[in-house]
Design a protein around this motif. Structure first.
Motif, short mmCIF file in Angstrom:
data_model
loop_
_atom_site.label_atom_id
_atom_site.label_comp_id
_atom_site.label_asym_id
_atom_site.label_seq_id
_atom_site.Cartn_x
_atom_site.Cartn_y
_atom_site.Cartn_z
N ALA A 68 0.30 -1.22 0.02
CA ALA A 68 0.01 -0.19 -0.48
C ALA A 68 0.86 1.34 -0.12
CB ALA A 68 -1.13 0.13 1.16
N VAL A 69 0.51 2.04 -0.63
CA VAL A 69 1.06 3.29 -1.05
C VAL A 69 0.99 4.49 0.22
CG1 VAL A 69 1.76 5.72 -1.83
CG2 VAL A 69 1.28 3.42 -3.20
N ARG A 70 2.00 4.82 0.72
CA ARG A 70 1.52 5.77 1.96
C ARG A 70 1.67 7.24 1.76
NH1 ARG A 70 3.01 0.14 4.15
NH2 ARG A 70 1.48 -0.26 5.32
N PRO A 71 0.88 7.88 1.50
CA PRO A 71 1.40 8.79 0.89
C PRO A 71 1.24 10.24 2.45
CG PRO A 71 -1.06 8.62 0.30
CD PRO A 71 -0.68 7.32 1.10
N ALA A 72 0.52 10.00 3.79
CA ALA A 72 0.03 10.36 4.72
C ALA A 72 1.60 11.44 4.78
CB ALA A 72 -0.18 10.63 5.74
N GLY A 73 2.79 10.81 4.81
CA GLY A 73 4.32 11.59 4.90
C GLY A 73 4.79 12.22 4.94
N PRO A 74 4.73 11.74 2.85
CA PRO A 74 4.94 12.84 2.17
C PRO A 74 4.10 14.34 2.31
CG PRO A 74 5.75 10.59 1.43
CD PRO A 74 4.55 10.42 2.58
N ALA A 75 2.84 14.04 2.06
CA ALA A 75 1.68 15.12 2.11
C ALA A 75 2.05 16.30 2.77
CB ALA A 75 0.34 14.44 2.31
N VAL A 76 2.42 15.70 4.58
CA VAL A 76 2.31 16.16 5.38
C VAL A 76 4.06 17.22 5.02
CG1 VAL A 76 3.01 16.47 7.85
CG2 VAL A 76 1.35 15.07 6.73
N LEU A 77 4.53 16.83 4.93
CA LEU A 77 6.43 17.26 4.68
C LEU A 77 6.06 18.18 4.05
CD1 LEU A 77 9.11 16.98 5.43
CD2 LEU A 77 9.63 15.78 3.38
N GLY A 78 5.75 18.16 2.80
CA GLY A 78 4.88 19.24 1.29
C GLY A 78 4.58 20.12 2.13
N ALA A 79 3.16 20.46 2.97
CA ALA A 79 2.82 21.27 3.26
C ALA A 79 3.65 21.89 4.35
CB ALA A 79 1.60 20.63 4.08
N VAL A 80 4.46 21.03 5.12
CA VAL A 80 5.31 22.06 5.81
C VAL A 80 5.98 22.76 5.28
CG1 VAL A 80 6.59 21.59 7.85
CG2 VAL A 80 4.67 21.07 8.08
N VAL A 81 6.87 22.41 4.48
CA VAL A 81 7.95 22.87 3.78
C VAL A 81 7.56 23.82 2.88
CG1 VAL A 81 9.21 22.95 1.36
CG2 VAL A 81 8.76 20.85 3.02
N CYS A 82 6.23 23.80 2.02
CA CYS A 82 6.16 25.09 1.52
C CYS A 82 5.54 25.94 2.65
CB CYS A 82 4.75 24.46 0.79
SG CYS A 82 5.48 23.64 -1.41
N ALA A 83 4.60 25.90 3.58
CA ALA A 83 4.18 26.97 4.47
C ALA A 83 5.70 27.55 4.77
CB ALA A 83 3.84 26.21 5.76
N ALA A 84 6.63 26.91 4.96
CA ALA A 84 8.02 27.51 5.62
C ALA A 84 8.18 28.68 4.99
CB ALA A 84 9.18 26.16 6.07
N LEU A 85 8.41 28.05 3.06
CA LEU A 85 8.71 28.51 2.58
C LEU A 85 8.44 30.30 1.97
CD1 LEU A 85 9.91 26.72 -0.33
CD2 LEU A 85 11.45 27.61 1.17
N ALA A 86 7.30 29.87 2.20
CA ALA A 86 5.41 31.56 2.18
C ALA A 86 6.64 32.09 3.59
CB ALA A 86 4.94 30.88 1.58
N LEU A 87 6.47 31.81 4.56
CA LEU A 87 6.06 32.30 6.17
C LEU A 87 6.22 33.55 6.25
CD1 LEU A 87 4.35 32.24 8.63
CD2 LEU A 87 7.26 30.51 9.32
#
Length: 213
Positions: free
Chosen positions: A37-56
């Protein structure tokens, strides 16, 4: 308004992480699919955190759009390198060309905080540095790392030579510390090959976040 930018960036990062976790990249490389099974939760959360940090750090500058567009590519590169210890040309070469073009576009808008000519030179310099290191120690770096270096050099040198040096230093420092930790835990030995792409990406991200403040 700035809160809206951060939220939009986080949503973009969430989608980027989901895409990076589910895209069938093994077909590109001629690899057999891995069952499970693919577990996208980790990469999805990581992507959200990274992009928010870049925009902060505000106010939002034109180059923010470039960094956000590079996030899904970076996440996918890290995923592939961790899985099969490869950084495919289909990702690294367009990343370098795309970064050069997009930063050139960002330089046309008011409010940007970088230099496009310096970014181009930085991409060439870092690519040359990695190529030289690979020639000196082929066991330490792969050609995929060399091909990833120009894109990171472009992004880092956009903000200055100090940022380029810091991002490069952090990549090697993080790689060395991880290797030492794995050796101490007896989960690796001196001949164990570690994928270096994720460390290059993490070092670059850290330096970009510090430079954008």
């Amino acid at each position: 308004m700035h809160v809206v930018v951060v939220v939009v960036a986080a949503v973009w990062g969430l989608g980027s992480g989901l895409a990076a976790a589910t895209v069938p990249w093994r077909r590109w490389l001629g690899e057999e699919p891995v069952a499970g099974a693919v577990r996208p939760a980790g990469p999805a959360v990581l992507g959200a955190v990274v992009c928010a940090a870049l925009a902060l750090p505000g106010p939002a500058r034109p180059e923010l759009a470039v960094w956000l567009l590079l996030v899904p590519v970076a996440l996918l590169l890290a995923r592939v390198d961790l899985a099969v210890k490869r950084l495919p040309d289909v990702l690294t070469l367009p990343a370098a060309a795309g970064t050069a073009v997009l930063l050139g576009g960002a330089a046309l808008f008011p409010g940007h905080d970088g230099s496009w000519p310096r970014a181009l030179l930085g991409g060439a310099v870092l690519g040359g540095v990695y190529f030289t290191l690979m020639m000196i120690n082929p066991a330490g770096l792969g050609f995929g790392d060399v091909k990833l270096a120009p894109a990171l050099g472009l992004a880092l040198a956009w903000y200055g030579w100090r940022t380029l040096f810091l991002g490069t230093f952090l990549a090697f420092a993080l790689g060395a510390l991880t290797a030492l930790a794995l050796l101490a835990a007896r989960r690796a030995h001196r001949g164990t090959a570690l994928p270096f792409g994720p460390f290059m990406l993490l070092g670059a991200l850290t330096a970009l976040l510090l430079a954008a403040r």
